[in-house]
Structure formats: structure tokens, C-alpha cells
Motif scaffolding. Structure first.
Motif, PDB file in Angstrom:
ATOM      1  N   ALA A   1       0.804  -1.160   0.079  1.00  0.00           N
ATOM      2  CA  ALA A   1       0.120   0.050  -0.138  1.00  0.00           C
ATOM      3  C   ALA A   1       0.909   1.178  -0.042  1.00  0.00           C
ATOM      4  CB  ALA A   1      -0.984   0.075   1.067  1.00  0.00           C
ATOM      5  N   ILE A   2       1.669   1.241   0.668  1.00  0.00           N
ATOM      6  CA  ILE A   2       2.984   2.317   0.817  1.00  0.00           C
ATOM      7  C   ILE A   2       3.619   2.459  -0.666  1.00  0.00           C
ATOM      8  CG2 ILE A   2       5.036   3.104   1.958  1.00  0.00           C
ATOM      9  CD1 ILE A   2       4.037   1.888   4.439  1.00  0.00           C
ATOM     10  N   ALA A   3       4.142   1.530  -1.071  1.00  0.00           N
ATOM     11  CA  ALA A   3       4.563   1.496  -2.625  1.00  0.00           C
ATOM     12  C   ALA A   3       3.706   2.012  -3.585  1.00  0.00           C
ATOM     13  CB  ALA A   3       5.416   0.127  -2.743  1.00  0.00           C
ATOM     14  N   ALA A   4       2.297   1.676  -3.533  1.00  0.00           N
ATOM     15  CA  ALA A   4       1.538   2.140  -4.370  1.00  0.00           C
ATOM     16  C   ALA A   4       1.208   3.625  -4.463  1.00  0.00           C
ATOM     17  CB  ALA A   4       0.119   1.289  -4.266  1.00  0.00           C
ATOM     18  N   ALA A   5       0.984   3.982  -3.149  1.00  0.00           N
ATOM     19  CA  ALA A   5       0.798   5.321  -2.620  1.00  0.00           C
ATOM     20  C   ALA A   5       1.946   6.248  -3.361  1.00  0.00           C
ATOM     21  CB  ALA A   5       0.803   5.651  -1.146  1.00  0.00           C
ATOM     22  N   ARG A   6       3.344   5.909  -3.186  1.00  0.00           N
ATOM     23  CA  ARG A   6       4.418   6.586  -3.411  1.00  0.00           C
ATOM     24  C   ARG A   6       4.431   6.445  -4.911  1.00  0.00           C
ATOM     25  NH1 ARG A   6       8.636   4.124   0.300  1.00  0.00           N
ATOM     26  NH2 ARG A   6       8.567   5.457   2.229  1.00  0.00           N
ATOM     27  N   ALA A   7       3.825   5.456  -5.691  1.00  0.00           N
ATOM     28  CA  ALA A   7       3.917   5.521  -7.195  1.00  0.00           C
ATOM     29  C   ALA A   7       2.913   6.690  -7.802  1.00  0.00           C
ATOM     30  CB  ALA A   7       3.483   4.104  -7.567  1.00  0.00           C
ATOM     31  N   ARG A   8       1.616   6.862  -6.990  1.00  0.00           N
ATOM     32  CA  ARG A   8       0.745   7.884  -7.333  1.00  0.00           C
ATOM     33  C   ARG A   8       1.455   9.172  -7.225  1.00  0.00           C
ATOM     34  NH1 ARG A   8      -2.398   4.127  -4.763  1.00  0.00           N
ATOM     35  NH2 ARG A   8      -2.970   5.376  -2.921  1.00  0.00           N
ATOM     36  N   ARG A   9       2.092   9.457  -6.208  1.00  0.00           N
ATOM     37  CA  ARG A   9       2.595  10.721  -5.726  1.00  0.00           C
ATOM     38  C   ARG A   9       4.238  11.004  -5.713  1.00  0.00           C
ATOM     39  NH1 ARG A   9      -1.397  11.100  -0.704  1.00  0.00           N
ATOM     40  NH2 ARG A   9      -3.381  11.622  -1.861  1.00  0.00           N
TER      41      ARG A   9
END
Length: 82
Positions: A71-79
Motif C-alpha cells: 500500500a505504501i509503495a502504491a501510494a508512492r507511485a501515485r505521488r
């Protein structure tokens, strides 16, 4: 009706009768809630964090460390700024 004057530094003194009605003391926090175009309500932010207990339902099953990392990696990819 109580009123206050804005200083050049953007500060106001909340009138004593308003402070008393809101139970405000030195160090108290207040929130400004927009109620309409150009209108705001001043409310005392006096709630305790303990009052939030029970507001959210517990998940059916706990998230694993792997799930949290994904979830953290996905959030970083979005922002890109995170």
C-alpha cells in the motif's frame, strides 16, 4: 454581537464573552469552519482523542506487513513527492 479587530500581523483577540462561552483558555485551539461564502464559524477544538475510539470498524482480518508495504509503495507511485 461581539467583534474583534484584525492586526497587521493577522491576529485577533477573541472577546472575553466569546472565550467564556466556548470555555477557551490560554493554549486552547479553535477551528474555523466555512459555513457559506465568506462566512465562518469559530468552534473550540476541545475534544479528547479518546472520544474517537470506536468510530472506525475493525477490519475482518488484520493487514500483514507485506500488505502495508504494498500500500505504501502504491501510494508512492501515485505521488512522486512522497
Amino acid at each position: 454581537m461581539a467583534s474583534a479587530k484584525l492586526t497587521s500581523k493577522g491576529r485577533i483577540t477573541i472577546p472575553a464573552d466569546v472565550r467564556a462561552a466556548l470555555a477557551l483558555e490560554a493554549g486552547s485551539r479553535v477551528e474555523f469552519i466555512e459555513t457559506g461564502k465568506g462566512q465562518f464559524a469559530l468552534i473550540a477544538a476541545t475534544g479528547e482523542v479518546h472520544s474517537l475510539k470506536g468510530m472506525l470498524k475493525e477490519p475482518a482480518e488484520p493487514a500483514s506487513i507485506e500488505d502495508m508495504n504494498q500500500a505504501i509503495a502504491a501510494a508512492r507511485a501515485r505521488r512522486s513527492w512522497i
